[in-house]
Design a protein around this motif. Structure first.
Motif, mmCIF file in Angstrom:
data_model
loop_
_atom_site.group_PDB
_atom_site.id
_atom_site.type_symbol
_atom_site.label_atom_id
_atom_site.label_comp_id
_atom_site.label_asym_id
_atom_site.label_seq_id
_atom_site.Cartn_x
_atom_site.Cartn_y
_atom_site.Cartn_z
ATOM 1 N N HIS A 173 49.556 72.602 28.500
ATOM 2 C CA HIS A 173 50.169 73.281 26.983
ATOM 3 C C HIS A 173 49.931 75.364 27.084
ATOM 4 C CE1 HIS A 173 53.958 74.540 24.757
ATOM 5 N NE2 HIS A 173 53.283 75.096 24.326
ATOM 6 N N ALA A 174 48.481 75.922 26.380
ATOM 7 C CA ALA A 174 48.336 76.672 26.663
ATOM 8 C C ALA A 174 47.827 77.574 27.801
ATOM 9 C CB ALA A 174 46.675 76.043 25.342
ATOM 10 N N GLY A 175 47.805 76.284 28.273
ATOM 11 C CA GLY A 175 47.231 77.495 29.627
ATOM 12 C C GLY A 175 48.184 78.027 30.095
ATOM 13 N N TRP A 176 49.493 78.005 29.825
ATOM 14 C CA TRP A 176 50.147 78.717 30.365
ATOM 15 C C TRP A 176 51.411 79.187 29.327
ATOM 16 C CZ3 TRP A 176 55.499 77.032 29.146
ATOM 17 C CH2 TRP A 176 55.589 76.058 28.437
ATOM 18 N N ALA A 177 51.097 78.671 28.199
ATOM 19 C CA ALA A 177 52.234 79.574 26.829
ATOM 20 C C ALA A 177 51.450 79.988 26.405
ATOM 21 C CB ALA A 177 52.896 78.303 26.091
ATOM 22 N N PRO A 178 52.276 81.647 25.658
ATOM 23 C CA PRO A 178 51.498 82.176 25.329
ATOM 24 C C PRO A 178 50.692 82.133 23.934
ATOM 25 C CG PRO A 178 54.133 82.321 24.846
ATOM 26 C CD PRO A 178 53.851 81.314 25.353
ATOM 27 N N ALA A 179 51.063 81.244 23.680
ATOM 28 C CA ALA A 179 50.362 80.839 21.874
ATOM 29 C C ALA A 179 50.174 79.550 22.055
ATOM 30 C CB ALA A 179 50.920 81.163 20.749
ATOM 31 N N PRO A 180 48.933 79.183 20.936
ATOM 32 C CA PRO A 180 48.842 77.191 21.572
ATOM 33 C C PRO A 180 50.142 77.222 20.239
ATOM 34 C CG PRO A 180 46.737 78.358 20.811
ATOM 35 C CD PRO A 180 47.798 79.477 21.086
ATOM 36 N N SER A 181 50.241 76.068 20.887
ATOM 37 C CA SER A 181 51.352 75.263 20.004
ATOM 38 C C SER A 181 51.251 74.425 18.709
ATOM 39 C CB SER A 181 51.666 73.859 20.656
ATOM 40 O OG SER A 181 52.785 73.039 20.667
ATOM 41 N N ARG A 182 51.596 74.701 17.705
ATOM 42 C CA ARG A 182 51.703 74.642 16.323
ATOM 43 C C ARG A 182 52.651 73.168 15.857
ATOM 44 N NH1 ARG A 182 53.880 79.491 13.165
ATOM 45 N NH2 ARG A 182 53.506 77.890 11.655
ATOM 46 N N GLY A 183 53.368 73.221 16.895
ATOM 47 C CA GLY A 183 54.636 72.068 16.388
ATOM 48 C C GLY A 183 53.983 70.870 17.697
ATOM 49 N N LEU A 184 54.842 69.328 17.597
ATOM 50 C CA LEU A 184 54.341 68.228 18.448
ATOM 51 C C LEU A 184 55.675 67.896 18.114
ATOM 52 C CD1 LEU A 184 52.062 67.701 19.884
ATOM 53 C CD2 LEU A 184 52.213 65.888 18.201
ATOM 54 N N TRP A 185 57.302 67.507 19.212
ATOM 55 C CA TRP A 185 57.755 66.868 19.662
ATOM 56 C C TRP A 185 57.336 65.205 20.129
ATOM 57 C CZ3 TRP A 185 63.997 66.793 20.592
ATOM 58 C CH2 TRP A 185 64.363 65.808 20.147
ATOM 59 N N VAL A 186 57.026 64.596 18.918
ATOM 60 C CA VAL A 186 56.028 63.537 19.501
ATOM 61 C C VAL A 186 56.726 62.583 20.210
ATOM 62 C CG1 VAL A 186 54.907 60.736 17.632
ATOM 63 C CG2 VAL A 186 55.491 63.336 16.631
ATOM 64 N N PRO A 187 56.240 61.491 21.034
ATOM 65 C CA PRO A 187 56.846 61.126 22.115
ATOM 66 C C PRO A 187 57.630 59.084 20.850
ATOM 67 C CG PRO A 187 54.574 61.293 22.870
ATOM 68 C CD PRO A 187 55.155 61.964 21.435
ATOM 69 N N GLU A 188 58.526 59.587 21.327
ATOM 70 C CA GLU A 188 59.732 59.552 21.187
ATOM 71 C C GLU A 188 60.147 59.004 18.561
ATOM 72 O OE1 GLU A 188 60.716 57.718 23.867
ATOM 73 O OE2 GLU A 188 59.398 57.320 25.089
ATOM 74 N N MET A 189 59.408 60.375 19.220
ATOM 75 C CA MET A 189 59.464 60.067 17.256
ATOM 76 C C MET A 189 58.458 58.930 16.536
ATOM 77 S SD MET A 189 63.327 61.886 16.239
ATOM 78 C CE MET A 189 63.697 63.549 16.993
ATOM 79 N N GLY A 190 57.637 59.093 17.487
ATOM 80 C CA GLY A 190 57.061 57.542 17.203
ATOM 81 C C GLY A 190 55.889 58.327 16.024
ATOM 82 N N TYR A 191 56.571 56.533 14.962
ATOM 83 C CA TYR A 191 54.838 57.129 13.856
ATOM 84 C C TYR A 191 54.599 56.341 13.274
ATOM 85 C CZ TYR A 191 52.617 58.654 8.905
ATOM 86 O OH TYR A 191 51.743 58.672 7.876
ATOM 87 N N ARG A 192 53.264 56.306 12.684
ATOM 88 C CA ARG A 192 51.858 55.137 12.089
ATOM 89 C C ARG A 192 51.160 55.827 11.456
ATOM 90 N NH1 ARG A 192 47.433 54.723 12.858
ATOM 91 N NH2 ARG A 192 47.017 55.164 14.291
ATOM 92 N N PRO A 193 51.982 55.211 9.728
ATOM 93 C CA PRO A 193 50.417 55.865 8.520
ATOM 94 C C PRO A 193 49.196 54.751 8.837
ATOM 95 C CG PRO A 193 52.204 53.549 7.678
ATOM 96 C CD PRO A 193 52.211 54.182 9.271
ATOM 97 N N ARG A 194 48.277 55.237 7.422
ATOM 98 C CA ARG A 194 47.152 54.963 7.698
ATOM 99 C C ARG A 194 47.311 53.594 7.614
ATOM 100 N NH1 ARG A 194 41.624 56.213 6.351
ATOM 101 N NH2 ARG A 194 42.139 58.280 7.353
ATOM 102 N N GLY A 195 46.428 52.837 9.087
ATOM 103 C CA GLY A 195 46.333 51.371 8.964
ATOM 104 C C GLY A 195 45.961 50.714 9.692
ATOM 105 N N PRO A 196 46.320 49.461 10.243
ATOM 106 C CA PRO A 196 45.922 48.611 10.840
ATOM 107 C C PRO A 196 47.163 48.627 12.604
ATOM 108 C CG PRO A 196 47.126 47.266 9.582
ATOM 109 C CD PRO A 196 46.517 48.241 8.810
ATOM 110 N N VAL A 197 46.715 48.600 13.468
ATOM 111 C CA VAL A 197 47.929 48.944 14.917
ATOM 112 C C VAL A 197 48.417 47.775 15.038
ATOM 113 C CG1 VAL A 197 48.025 50.169 16.695
ATOM 114 C CG2 VAL A 197 46.803 51.262 15.548
#
Length: 557
Positions: A173-197
């Motif tokens: 992304h940084a190679g073509w965008a004018p600035a590094p990305s500060r935000g993220l659309w996390v794939p599938e809006m998936g989230y996991r808190p600290r802990g086992p997987v």
């Protein structure tokens, strides 16, 4: 001012280059590129030329950016658009379908001729990524990056591969965008808190009535995903309303039958209008507003289901474009009425007015709040033909409303830093807001293939073995094997066979490359052939460092 409207678009498709043409493969890419990405970009340029700024947040995944930068694909898209113009000419001869369908031939010829002219103009200016970068530099959009190949991160059990995905994707992304990305659309809006997987390669402990699997844990407890994001310079991400709901400790509810909250529930979820900080860190989470967003998303009652809009599924016969309107959702495609562009345009204005009213109503009781609506870019134009026109009408209405304003997520976070903290649960935007869209008995072999590929790659690459070209291709095949689209297409899509074929193909290619490396025969044309097809991600140094730590650069001391 009553509040702000944060529209977020997610521009993504899996890596399709060189992997089939029709009905799934490069045809899918061209449909999204021509049907959505070009019209939405042209709409943004019109708004920019009229002086609009801070309009929306545009997520572009590394795989989408890679493919629109490919010269061969860009040329072939031009040829494809020319073919659509030829199909318009063919439609003039389908007189057995009635005069209304024949008359649409001119409408479609002009539509695709305009798209071709705009595509040629965009390519002359450096391609879509150059135009998106210009829009970002002018303050019209905020650009979001993403992990390299759009993996389902909650179930990635190796933290070094999570970091590799982020480092590779954000570096691209940084190679073509004018600035590094500060935000993220996390794939599938998936989230996991600290802990086992959870272990998707094992049979679930139980599966509830919505299809949500409770997975047995594997390995030690790992940092929460937000800790990885922070380490890579990300300070805000997207989540779903249901994630906030559960994070506040509210009782379980059925998110599969009706995602919309009752008015009382909705008013009592303040985090929905403010954003929250995840746990103890400084990564902010913005939740998409299901109540407002459903006016577009809902298959049964959303705007695209209006009887006057073009029906995506009524394709007609060979040699014609989709030329029928929704008419009645209970009718089969061959019983639909012909599409009437002028009538559809009137509905666009009516629905834009209605959506504008919903924004005002929603924010009236929360002065200074924000409504986040997040959609796949492909929805607008490809799936919902009138979608780009509706987007422009909504954005122009908001811009002229003294009580509202548009905002990007980065701008919102800067002007209104979240102060409330929540510990969020494991979740996604998918079916039942869980792993159910990616994990089931039928997809277990896909997850097992990823585990086997990781083990095979680590054994073959250990100690720096293999020629650089072969090592890099092993990393690419693994990265593409991790794409979240494959299990989703099996469980929720309509191209399960294609997805299964892609998983087998990447797994077999990786195994073959590793065998050649172990035998000292990795200087064969097979390496070059695979690299010509699967050439994303370009920079796989982070993956190689994760797979073979002996070759990782020494940490600065």
């Amino acid at each position: 001012m009553s509040g702000e409207f944060a529209l977020v678009l997610h521009t993504h498709l899996p890596h399709l280059k060189g992997h089939g043409v029709w009905p799934v493969g490069e045809e899918w890419l061209f449909q999204a590129w021509a049907g959505s990405w070009l019209p939405v970009t042209r709409m943004l340029e019109r708004l920019a030329d009229d002086g609009h700024r801070d309009v929306l947040t545009l997520g572009v995944t590394p795989l989408a950016a890679h493919q629109v930068r490919d010269p061969r694909l860009a040329r072939d898209l031009g040829t494809w658009l020319g073919g659509q113009m030829w199909r318009s000419e063919e439609q003039r001869w389908h007189t057995d379908m009635g005069p209304e369908v024949v008359e649409l031939a001119t409408f479609y010829w002009r539509h695709f001729a305009d798209l071709l002219a705009y595509h040629q103009d965009v390519e002359a200016r450096g391609g879509l990524t150059a135009v998106w970068a210009d829009l970002a530099a002018r303050g019209v959009v905020q650009l979001l990056g993403g992990p390299a190949t759009h993996p389902y991160l909650p179930l990635v059990a190796d933290p070094t591969l999570i970091d590799a995905q982020l480092a590779s994707g954000l570096g691209d992304h940084a190679g073509w965008a004018p600035a590094p990305s500060r935000g993220l659309w996390v794939p599938e809006m998936g989230y996991r808190p600290r802990g086992p997987v959870g272990d998707p390669t094992a049979a679930p402990v139980r599966v509830d009535r919505y299809g949500t699997p409770t997975l047995p844990p594997r390995g030690p407890a790992l940092p929460g995903l937000e800790e990885h994001y922070a380490a890579h310079g990300i300070d805000h991400v997207l989540i779903d309303t249901a994630t906030l709901w559960a994070g506040e400790g509210r009782p379980g509810r059925d998110w599969t039958a009706n995602e919309v909250l009752a008015s009382g529930e909705y008013a009592d979820l303040p985090a929905l209008h403010e954003g929250v900080l995840i746990g103890d860190g400084e990564v902010a989470a913005f939740a998409r507003d299901l109540n407002v967003g459903c006016h577009v998303w809902s298959a049964a009652a959303g705007y695209p289901a209006d009887v006057w809009y073009r029906d995506y599924f009524a394709h007609g016969t060979f040699g014609t474009h989709p030329s029928w309107r929704v008419t009645d959702r209970s009718l089969p495609p061959d019983a639909k009425q012909p599409y009437v562009p002028a009538a559809a345009a009137e509905r666009v204005e009516a629905h834009a007015q209605h959506f504008h009213g919903e924004l005002r109503r929603t924010l009236a009781d929360r002065p200074g709040g924000v409504v986040v609506c997040a959609y796949d870019t492909e929805l607008f134009g490809h799936w919902w033909f009138e979608g780009p026109a509706w987007l422009e009408a909504v954005l122009r209405r908001v811009a002229t409303d003294p009580e509202l304003r548009t905002t990007t997520l980065a701008s919102r976070r800067e002007r209104h830093p979240p102060t409330r903290r929540l510990r969020l649960p494991e979740s996604s935007w998918g079916h039942a807001k869980s792993h159910a869209s990616w994990v089931a008995d039928t997809t277990r072999p896909m997850w097992q293939a990823i585990d086997e590929a990781i083990a095979t790659a680590r054994a073959a690459l250990a100690g720096g073995r293999g020629r650089p070209e072969a090592r890099e291709q092993v990393a690419r095949e693994l990265a593409l094997l991790m794409t979240s689209d494959w299990p989703y297409m099996v469980l929720r899509g309509n191209a399960a066979g294609y997805a299964e074929e892609r998983v087998r193909g990447h797994a077999d290619a990786l195994a073959n490359l590793c065998r050649l490396i172990e035998e000292g025969r990795d200087d064969v044309p097979e390496v070059t052939r695979l690299a010509a097809v699967d050439d994303a991600p370009r920079d796989v140094s982070a993956f190689l460092a994760a797979l073979d730590p002996s070759t990782a650069p020494a940490a600065a001391g």
